[in-house]
Design a protein around this motif. Structure first.
Motif, PDB file in Angstrom:
ATOM      1  N   TYR A  34       0.819  -1.301  -0.105  1.00  0.00           N
ATOM      2  CA  TYR A  34      -0.143  -0.006   0.180  1.00  0.00           C
ATOM      3  C   TYR A  34       0.928   1.206  -0.090  1.00  0.00           C
ATOM      4  O   TYR A  34       2.065   1.457   0.404  1.00  0.00           O
ATOM      5  CB  TYR A  34      -0.921   0.007   1.050  1.00  0.00           C
ATOM      6  N   SER A  35       0.080   2.418  -0.526  1.00  0.00           N
ATOM      7  CA  SER A  35       0.882   3.625  -0.345  1.00  0.00           C
ATOM      8  C   SER A  35      -0.598   4.564  -0.773  1.00  0.00           C
ATOM      9  O   SER A  35      -1.389   4.255  -0.866  1.00  0.00           O
ATOM     10  CB  SER A  35       1.878   3.890  -1.449  1.00  0.00           C
ATOM     11  N   ASP A  36      -0.232   5.877  -0.230  1.00  0.00           N
ATOM     12  CA  ASP A  36      -1.469   6.799  -0.705  1.00  0.00           C
ATOM     13  C   ASP A  36      -1.757   6.806  -1.964  1.00  0.00           C
ATOM     14  O   ASP A  36      -3.067   6.905  -2.395  1.00  0.00           O
ATOM     15  CB  ASP A  36      -0.947   7.971  -0.117  1.00  0.00           C
ATOM     16  N   ILE A  37      -0.842   6.758  -2.990  1.00  0.00           N
ATOM     17  CA  ILE A  37      -1.454   6.829  -4.313  1.00  0.00           C
ATOM     18  C   ILE A  37      -2.264   5.511  -4.862  1.00  0.00           C
ATOM     19  O   ILE A  37      -2.969   5.578  -5.729  1.00  0.00           O
ATOM     20  CB  ILE A  37      -0.058   6.964  -5.428  1.00  0.00           C
ATOM     21  N   VAL A  38      -1.707   4.579  -4.067  1.00  0.00           N
ATOM     22  CA  VAL A  38      -2.487   3.220  -4.602  1.00  0.00           C
ATOM     23  C   VAL A  38      -3.976   3.471  -4.065  1.00  0.00           C
ATOM     24  O   VAL A  38      -4.725   2.956  -4.664  1.00  0.00           O
ATOM     25  CB  VAL A  38      -1.643   2.139  -4.047  1.00  0.00           C
ATOM     26  N   GLY A  40      -5.696   5.885  -3.850  1.00  0.00           N
ATOM     27  CA  GLY A  40      -6.439   6.890  -4.790  1.00  0.00           C
ATOM     28  C   GLY A  40      -6.859   6.239  -6.033  1.00  0.00           C
ATOM     29  O   GLY A  40      -7.651   6.361  -6.758  1.00  0.00           O
ATOM     30  N   LEU A  41      -5.812   5.381  -6.766  1.00  0.00           N
ATOM     31  CA  LEU A  41      -5.848   4.659  -7.984  1.00  0.00           C
ATOM     32  C   LEU A  41      -7.066   3.335  -7.634  1.00  0.00           C
ATOM     33  O   LEU A  41      -7.977   3.495  -8.606  1.00  0.00           O
ATOM     34  CB  LEU A  41      -4.677   3.918  -8.289  1.00  0.00           C
ATOM     35  N   PHE A  42      -7.089   2.780  -6.746  1.00  0.00           N
ATOM     36  CA  PHE A  42      -8.031   1.879  -6.410  1.00  0.00           C
ATOM     37  C   PHE A  42      -9.653   2.626  -6.257  1.00  0.00           C
ATOM     38  O   PHE A  42     -10.617   1.970  -6.863  1.00  0.00           O
ATOM     39  CB  PHE A  42      -7.717   0.927  -5.304  1.00  0.00           C
ATOM     40  N   ALA A  43      -9.586   3.497  -5.632  1.00  0.00           N
ATOM     41  CA  ALA A  43     -10.664   4.281  -5.166  1.00  0.00           C
ATOM     42  C   ALA A  43     -11.445   5.088  -6.539  1.00  0.00           C
ATOM     43  O   ALA A  43     -12.611   4.628  -6.519  1.00  0.00           O
ATOM     44  CB  ALA A  43     -10.488   5.421  -3.923  1.00  0.00           C
ATOM     45  N   ILE A  44     -10.532   5.606  -7.427  1.00  0.00           N
ATOM     46  CA  ILE A  44     -11.248   6.094  -8.475  1.00  0.00           C
ATOM     47  C   ILE A  44     -11.890   5.149  -9.470  1.00  0.00           C
ATOM     48  O   ILE A  44     -12.572   5.433 -10.428  1.00  0.00           O
ATOM     49  CB  ILE A  44     -10.167   7.091  -9.109  1.00  0.00           C
ATOM     50  N   CYS A  45     -11.199   3.951  -9.317  1.00  0.00           N
ATOM     51  CA  CYS A  45     -11.737   2.922 -10.326  1.00  0.00           C
ATOM     52  C   CYS A  45     -12.828   2.265  -9.616  1.00  0.00           C
ATOM     53  O   CYS A  45     -13.295   1.047 -10.301  1.00  0.00           O
ATOM     54  CB  CYS A  45     -10.315   1.804 -10.424  1.00  0.00           C
ATOM     55  N   GLY A  46     -13.201   2.439  -8.401  1.00  0.00           N
ATOM     56  CA  GLY A  46     -14.423   1.836  -7.844  1.00  0.00           C
ATOM     57  C   GLY A  46     -14.216   0.754  -6.939  1.00  0.00           C
ATOM     58  O   GLY A  46     -15.004  -0.206  -6.726  1.00  0.00           O
ATOM     59  N   TYR A  47     -12.964   0.458  -6.618  1.00  0.00           N
ATOM     60  CA  TYR A  47     -12.584  -0.517  -5.483  1.00  0.00           C
ATOM     61  C   TYR A  47     -12.184  -0.083  -4.198  1.00  0.00           C
ATOM     62  O   TYR A  47     -11.448   0.913  -4.048  1.00  0.00           O
ATOM     63  CB  TYR A  47     -11.612  -1.584  -6.019  1.00  0.00           C
ATOM     64  N   GLN A  48     -12.767  -0.851  -3.013  1.00  0.00           N
ATOM     65  CA  GLN A  48     -12.190  -0.534  -1.994  1.00  0.00           C
ATOM     66  C   GLN A  48     -10.777  -1.385  -1.509  1.00  0.00           C
ATOM     67  O   GLN A  48     -10.829  -2.554  -1.494  1.00  0.00           O
ATOM     68  CB  GLN A  48     -13.317  -0.956  -0.755  1.00  0.00           C
ATOM     69  N   PHE A  49      -9.759  -0.479  -1.187  1.00  0.00           N
ATOM     70  CA  PHE A  49      -8.591  -1.124  -0.976  1.00  0.00           C
ATOM     71  C   PHE A  49      -8.172  -1.234   0.447  1.00  0.00           C
ATOM     72  O   PHE A  49      -8.443  -0.123   1.103  1.00  0.00           O
ATOM     73  CB  PHE A  49      -7.229  -0.256  -1.592  1.00  0.00           C
ATOM     74  N   SER A  50      -8.173  -2.693   1.004  1.00  0.00           N
ATOM     75  CA  SER A  50      -8.068  -2.669   2.214  1.00  0.00           C
ATOM     76  C   SER A  50      -6.684  -3.696   2.583  1.00  0.00           C
ATOM     77  O   SER A  50      -6.987  -4.843   2.755  1.00  0.00           O
ATOM     78  CB  SER A  50      -9.303  -3.556   2.575  1.00  0.00           C
ATOM     79  N   TYR A 130      -5.959  12.390  -2.701  1.00  0.00           N
ATOM     80  CA  TYR A 130      -7.185  11.504  -3.159  1.00  0.00           C
ATOM     81  C   TYR A 130      -7.357  10.407  -2.251  1.00  0.00           C
ATOM     82  O   TYR A 130      -8.174   9.865  -1.609  1.00  0.00           O
ATOM     83  CB  TYR A 130      -7.498  11.428  -4.468  1.00  0.00           C
ATOM     84  N   GLY A 131      -6.263   9.573  -2.259  1.00  0.00           N
ATOM     85  CA  GLY A 131      -6.058   8.371  -1.640  1.00  0.00           C
ATOM     86  C   GLY A 131      -5.835   8.431  -0.006  1.00  0.00           C
ATOM     87  O   GLY A 131      -6.436   7.678   0.446  1.00  0.00           O
ATOM     88  N   ARG A 132      -5.362   9.597   0.524  1.00  0.00           N
ATOM     89  CA  ARG A 132      -5.598   9.831   1.977  1.00  0.00           C
ATOM     90  C   ARG A 132      -6.612   9.952   2.428  1.00  0.00           C
ATOM     91  O   ARG A 132      -7.016   9.540   3.647  1.00  0.00           O
ATOM     92  CB  ARG A 132      -4.659  11.034   2.178  1.00  0.00           C
ATOM     93  N   ILE A 133      -7.921  10.124   1.425  1.00  0.00           N
ATOM     94  CA  ILE A 133      -9.167  10.205   2.079  1.00  0.00           C
ATOM     95  C   ILE A 133      -9.606   8.810   2.525  1.00  0.00           C
ATOM     96  O   ILE A 133     -10.092   8.678   3.440  1.00  0.00           O
ATOM     97  CB  ILE A 133     -10.032  10.795   1.076  1.00  0.00           C
ATOM     98  N   PHE A 134      -9.173   7.901   1.650  1.00  0.00           N
ATOM     99  CA  PHE A 134      -9.865   6.545   1.898  1.00  0.00           C
ATOM    100  C   PHE A 134      -8.582   5.693   2.663  1.00  0.00           C
ATOM    101  O   PHE A 134      -9.035   4.950   3.345  1.00  0.00           O
ATOM    102  CB  PHE A 134      -9.877   5.778   0.289  1.00  0.00           C
ATOM    103  N   LYS A 135      -7.517   6.162   2.674  1.00  0.00           N
ATOM    104  CA  LYS A 135      -6.883   5.488   3.627  1.00  0.00           C
ATOM    105  C   LYS A 135      -7.269   5.954   5.177  1.00  0.00           C
ATOM    106  O   LYS A 135      -7.117   5.156   5.917  1.00  0.00           O
ATOM    107  CB  LYS A 135      -4.951   5.820   3.319  1.00  0.00           C
ATOM    108  N   THR A 136      -7.575   6.999   5.263  1.00  0.00           N
ATOM    109  CA  THR A 136      -7.892   7.679   6.541  1.00  0.00           C
ATOM    110  C   THR A 136      -9.206   6.865   7.041  1.00  0.00           C
ATOM    111  O   THR A 136      -9.636   6.210   8.085  1.00  0.00           O
ATOM    112  CB  THR A 136      -8.270   8.970   6.535  1.00  0.00           C
TER     113      THR A 136
END
Length: 291
Positions: A34-38, A40-50, A130-136
């Motif tokens: 994982y990283s912040d940019i990953v 973001g990429l998963f989120a904008i493609c519609g997947y929850q990265f966990s 953008y990825g930091r939103i979903f990481k948080t």
């Protein structure tokens, strides 16, 4: 799936390259992926990265409003997400998502394109924020939701079991690809995948037959028990000499262990297995002494 940052982008590429069937809603990986940019990429493609995150106490929580009061999270959310950078590149971010979904660009190639002279471009920085939103959100859910933590742990256990089986099958080269050209490596990986799938099918057929046999014998095969069965076990597999029955399944030998309360279970504890081996040894020595 365990792996590295680059490995997580291969996961994204593999999802978009699937020939059919439903896409996964959640992608679970190990810490290194994982990283912040990953995110973001998963989120904008519609997947929850966990991902499972090690040293979660050192992870940062991000806020979007510097003036807001986040209550008990106020002391741990000092860092701010720059929404203005996301807005400035939102159109390009959507085009990147479309390119990934259509296979016009691959995720690991995209990472190289998002940096210039070792520094992230403005578009890369937008994906990071953008990825930091979903990481948080992931970190907060991981801390507060026990079911979410168990789901991640259970899925990673399945993945690790599959890797253990693959390493066991790939015993000759000790898990190493020795071919010096990509086609040879692909052949080795394809053969490994075929052998692994054969073991899974073999185990699945016998598990199904064993469950039906147990149910017919009166053993309580409950809905809570069935999800715990795994076709990735290999202690009973001889990887050096294959002897498969022809024309159907071999005769089942289902060991039922009777407990002190009069109930039955499928497997003995380690102490019971040790006791059984000890009794067998004493019996063998007694027979040898009499003879």
């Amino acid at each position: 799936m365990p792996g590295t940052l680059r490995g997580s982008l291969f996961i994204l590429d593999a999802i978009h390259a699937r020939g059919g069937g439903p896409n996964p809603e959640t992608v679970i990986t190990d810490t290194a992926s994982y990283s912040d940019i990953v995110f973001g990429l998963f989120a904008i493609c519609g997947y929850q990265f966990s991902p499972r995150i090690a040293d979660i106490s050192d992870a940062r929580l991000w806020r979007t409003n510097t003036a807001a009061d986040y209550g008990p999270l106020q002391p741990v959310s000092h860092h701010t997400i720059r929404l203005d950078r996301i807005r400035a590149h939102w159109g390009d971010m959507l085009r990147v998502a479309g390119s990934l979904a259509l296979g016009e660009v691959r995720g690991h190639d995209l990472i190289r394109m998002l940096s210039r002279d070792g520094k992230p471009t403005g578009l890369a920085d937008a994906f990071v924020h953008y990825g930091r939103i979903f990481k948080t959100l992931h970190l907060l859910q991981f801390v507060s939701d026990e079911g979410y933590r168990r789901m991640i742990g259970a899925q990673l256990n399945v993945t690790e079991a599959r890797l253990r089986l693959a390493r066991k099958i790939f015993c000759g080269q000790r898990g190493e690809l020795r071919q010096h050209y990509s086609e040879g490596m692909e052949d080795q990986l394809g053969a490994l995948g075929l052998a692994l799938n054969c073991v899974v099918v073999f185990n699945s057929r016998y598990i199904d037959a064993a469950v039906k046999r147990l149910a017919a014998d009166g053993f309580p095969v409950t809905d809570e028990l069935l999800p715990r069965l795994s076709p990735l076990q290999y202690d009973h597999i001889n990887f050096y000499l294959a002897d498969f029955p022809c024309g159907g399944l071999a005769q089942l030998q289902v060991p039922l262990i009777e407990t002190s309360s009069g109930t039955y279970r499928l497997q003995a504890t380690e102490a019971e297995r040790w006791d059984a081996r000890s009794r067998a040894g004493r019996t063998a020595r007694s027979v040898a002494a009499r003879s």
